[in-house]
Design a protein around this motif. Structure first.
Motif, mmCIF file in Angstrom:
data_model
loop_
_atom_site.group_PDB
_atom_site.id
_atom_site.type_symbol
_atom_site.label_atom_id
_atom_site.label_comp_id
_atom_site.label_asym_id
_atom_site.label_seq_id
_atom_site.Cartn_x
_atom_site.Cartn_y
_atom_site.Cartn_z
ATOM 1 N N GLN A 1 2.736 0.088 25.926
ATOM 2 C CA GLN A 1 1.530 -0.054 25.116
ATOM 3 C C GLN A 1 0.849 -1.396 25.290
ATOM 4 O OE1 GLN A 1 4.470 0.873 23.864
ATOM 5 N NE2 GLN A 1 4.200 2.987 23.178
ATOM 6 N N MET B 1 0.813 -1.197 0.000
ATOM 7 C CA MET B 1 0.000 0.000 0.000
ATOM 8 C C MET B 1 0.853 1.257 0.000
ATOM 9 S SD MET B 1 -1.821 1.472 3.295
ATOM 10 C CE MET B 1 -3.548 1.400 3.344
ATOM 11 N N PRO C 1 -7.209 10.889 23.869
ATOM 12 C CA PRO C 1 -6.154 11.735 24.443
ATOM 13 C C PRO C 1 -6.440 13.228 24.281
ATOM 14 C CG PRO C 1 -5.433 10.828 22.351
ATOM 15 C CD PRO C 1 -6.737 10.164 22.684
ATOM 16 N N ARG C 2 -7.370 13.566 23.395
ATOM 17 C CA ARG C 2 -7.653 14.987 23.160
ATOM 18 C C ARG C 2 -8.583 15.547 24.217
ATOM 19 N NH1 ARG C 2 -9.899 13.771 17.343
ATOM 20 N NH2 ARG C 2 -10.802 12.138 18.654
ATOM 21 N N SER D 1 -0.311 -3.933 12.252
ATOM 22 C CA SER D 1 0.902 -3.187 11.908
ATOM 23 C C SER D 1 1.254 -2.187 13.009
ATOM 24 C CB SER D 1 0.741 -2.468 10.567
ATOM 25 O OG SER D 1 -0.269 -1.492 10.630
ATOM 26 N N LEU D 2 0.239 -1.605 13.636
ATOM 27 C CA LEU D 2 0.504 -0.689 14.748
ATOM 28 C C LEU D 2 1.074 -1.452 15.942
ATOM 29 C CD1 LEU D 2 -2.360 1.918 15.275
ATOM 30 C CD2 LEU D 2 0.049 2.343 14.790
ATOM 31 N N GLY E 1 -2.063 6.696 5.273
ATOM 32 C CA GLY E 1 -2.039 6.683 6.734
ATOM 33 C C GLY E 1 -1.653 5.328 7.294
ATOM 34 N N GLY E 2 -2.073 4.259 6.615
ATOM 35 C CA GLY E 2 -1.749 2.917 7.077
ATOM 36 C C GLY E 2 -0.270 2.622 7.083
ATOM 37 N N PHE F 1 -6.340 4.024 5.681
ATOM 38 C CA PHE F 1 -5.562 3.143 6.539
ATOM 39 C C PHE F 1 -5.654 1.667 6.142
ATOM 40 C CE2 PHE F 1 -4.285 6.158 9.762
ATOM 41 C CZ PHE F 1 -5.202 7.177 9.603
ATOM 42 N N GLY F 2 -6.476 1.353 5.159
ATOM 43 C CA GLY F 2 -6.616 -0.035 4.763
ATOM 44 C C GLY F 2 -7.521 -0.797 5.717
ATOM 45 N N TYR G 1 -4.329 -2.884 9.866
ATOM 46 C CA TYR G 1 -3.754 -1.680 10.469
ATOM 47 C C TYR G 1 -3.467 -1.910 11.951
ATOM 48 C CZ TYR G 1 -3.073 3.171 11.862
ATOM 49 O OH TYR G 1 -2.551 4.329 12.379
ATOM 50 N N THR H 1 4.692 -2.271 16.029
ATOM 51 C CA THR H 1 5.681 -1.220 16.263
ATOM 52 C C THR H 1 5.940 -0.988 17.747
ATOM 53 O OG1 THR H 1 4.064 0.588 16.337
ATOM 54 C CG2 THR H 1 4.894 -0.054 14.177
ATOM 55 N N TYR H 2 5.058 -1.510 18.590
ATOM 56 C CA TYR H 2 5.235 -1.297 20.025
ATOM 57 C C TYR H 2 6.262 -2.272 20.567
ATOM 58 C CZ TYR H 2 0.734 1.088 19.482
ATOM 59 O OH TYR H 2 -0.279 1.892 19.080
ATOM 60 N N ARG H 3 7.054 -1.837 21.514
ATOM 61 C CA ARG H 3 8.022 -2.736 22.128
ATOM 62 C C ARG H 3 7.295 -3.712 23.037
ATOM 63 N NH1 ARG H 3 11.777 1.401 23.736
ATOM 64 N NH2 ARG H 3 13.356 1.641 22.145
ATOM 65 N N TRP I 1 -0.493 15.897 21.851
ATOM 66 C CA TRP I 1 -1.797 16.250 21.319
ATOM 67 C C TRP I 1 -2.101 17.708 21.645
ATOM 68 C CZ3 TRP I 1 -4.770 13.725 17.989
ATOM 69 C CH2 TRP I 1 -4.526 12.361 17.802
ATOM 70 N N VAL J 1 8.938 5.250 19.402
ATOM 71 C CA VAL J 1 9.460 4.216 20.287
ATOM 72 C C VAL J 1 10.986 4.266 20.318
ATOM 73 C CG1 VAL J 1 9.711 1.716 20.566
ATOM 74 C CG2 VAL J 1 7.472 2.681 20.110
ATOM 75 N N ALA K 1 -7.726 8.370 17.790
ATOM 76 C CA ALA K 1 -7.678 9.821 17.630
ATOM 77 C C ALA K 1 -6.864 10.196 16.396
ATOM 78 C CB ALA K 1 -7.092 10.465 18.887
ATOM 79 N N GLU K 2 -5.801 9.462 16.118
ATOM 80 C CA GLU K 2 -4.994 9.724 14.909
ATOM 81 C C GLU K 2 -5.822 9.492 13.662
ATOM 82 O OE1 GLU K 2 -0.306 8.794 15.953
ATOM 83 O OE2 GLU K 2 -1.586 7.151 15.248
ATOM 84 N N ASP L 1 -5.219 6.508 21.449
ATOM 85 C CA ASP L 1 -4.316 7.329 20.650
ATOM 86 C C ASP L 1 -4.454 6.999 19.167
ATOM 87 O OD1 ASP L 1 -1.930 9.216 21.475
ATOM 88 O OD2 ASP L 1 -1.240 8.075 19.741
ATOM 89 N N ARG M 1 6.986 3.813 15.267
ATOM 90 C CA ARG M 1 8.332 3.229 15.415
ATOM 91 C C ARG M 1 9.349 4.306 15.753
ATOM 92 N NH1 ARG M 1 7.015 0.134 10.984
ATOM 93 N NH2 ARG M 1 8.088 1.527 9.535
#
Lengths: 116, 247
Positions: free
Chosen positions: B72, A1, B209-210, B61-62, A48-49, B52-53, B58, B65-67, A68, A60, B35-36, B32, A57
């Motif tokens: 998280q 994508m 978060p907003r 994939s998010l 965005g995806g 975002f697919g 999604y 990315t978190y450790r 925000w 982190v 909100a994004e 979070d 990443r």
């Protein structure tokens, strides 16, 4: 994508983090603004995806910080700022990238395009 | 409850929340991410599916990315914790209600074979459901339908078993009542067993978060399914109890 544009997706995938760090060098931005800056720079449309997991990443890893902020009559935005660590990482990767492109240009015989 | 933005589609959002919950992502991180999506779609004019697919892709994939040792994620409830929570709750409710009944109407209390059997059934179901089956079933509509059916049948079986009144442990009514209270308290008080229920809407809500306000934790249709399940199950249980001949 990854993106929609003129460049092969696997090329973009390899340089997108560097490109995002470079875009943030000009100042803090929210996600959609980063995507617009990348598109204006000629990288194509970054969905965005792809963008937001990449930003996650980077956060982190400590290369960016986020906060925000309230929106003006609309939804709040997440401001993304290049951290000091990110600035150093940007310098390091940029130098690395320049050396890499020199190698590729030597191999292919292609000349580095001159900017107008 | 927070009303959804017009441009944020419920089904996509619901899938994102469910998937991230099942991946062990904490409520704050889910809030979070939502909100994004909200902010990006508001500015770009896109719908989430286009920007975002697919929501589950999604979410994965998010989460990737978190450790693993970061803020998280939260450790999911282990199978033996789920078994203890489920079994102790069932037995606690049985003892509490039976003890109260005998306190009001007189007579000695007793932990019946039905109560013990029901506690065992719930313990086994919880041990199987919480760590693994939930993650598999709650990925599709058909899976959720199977899950709903299985849980409903479990509830019916538990109520039916509860009618098995053969006493196993005889004790004074007050003691039985206090035993029930103690079991429920030990399971659900935050500083005891309740701390095992970290990952979930009760103790880890999805927060915007907003605004700092809690967003709806369960998908709308899941909430509706849960709500109309109980009247149907209660009706079914009433029929079963009426059909069981008195012992």
């Amino acid at each position: 994508m990854v993106t929609e544009g003129r460049w092969p997706a696997d090329w973009i995938r390899g340089v997108l983090e560097l490109a995002v760090l470079a875009v943030l060098r000009d100042g803090p931005a929210h996600g959609y603004a980063i995507a617009r800056r990348l598109e204006a720079a000629g990288l194509g449309t970054v969905k965005g995806g792809t963008l937001y997991p990449l930003l996650s990443r980077l956060e982190v890893d400590g290369f960016i910080t986020t906060q925000w902020s309230g929106g003006d009559g609309g939804p709040g935005r997440k401001q993304i700022t290049l951290s000091a660590t990110g600035q150093a990482e940007l310098v390091r990767r940029s130098e690395h990238w320049a050396a890499f492109t020199d190698v590729i240009n030597d191999i292919t015989g292609a000349e580095r395009p001159r900017r107008p | 409850m927070t009303r959804l933005r017009r441009h944020l589609e419920d089904p996509w959002r619901d899938t994102l929340v469910t998937r991230m919950r099942l991946l062990g992502v904490r409520g704050a991180a889910i809030g979070d991410a939502l909100a994004e999506v909200d902010a990006h779609c508001a500015e770009s004019g896109e719908v989430p599916e286009d920007a975002f697919g697919p929501a589950d892709t999604y979410a994965e994939s998010l989460a990737a990315t978190y450790r693993a040792d970061g803020e998280q994620f939260d450790a999911p409830t282990r199978w033996w914790q789920a078994a203890l929570l489920g079994g102790a709750t069932t037995l606690g409710v049985h003892a509490l209600l039976d003890g109260l009944d005998h306190l009001v109407h007189g007579g000695a209390g007793a932990i019946g074979a039905g109560g013990l059997a029901a506690a065992l059934v719930i313990a086994v179901v919880a041990a199987v459901w919480v760590p693994g089956i939930a993650r598999l079933l709650l990925r599709s509509v058909s899976g959720m339908a199977v899950a709903w059916l299985a849980l409903t049948l479990t509830m019916v079986a538990v109520v039916a078993l509860g009618q098995w009144a053969t006493p196993v442990i005889r004790l004074p009514a007050a003691a039985e009542f206090l035993l029930g209270l103690g079991l429920l308290g030990s399971v659900w008080l935050p500083w005891l067993g309740g701390r095992w229920m970290r990952n979930g809407p009760l103790r880890d809500p999805v927060v915007d978060p907003r605004t700092g306000r809690e967003r709806r934790a369960l998908p709308r249709w899941t909430t509706l399914a849960l709500l109309w399940t109980f009247p149907i199950v209660l009706l079914a249980c009433g029929v079963i109890v009426a059909l069981i001949p008195p012992q």
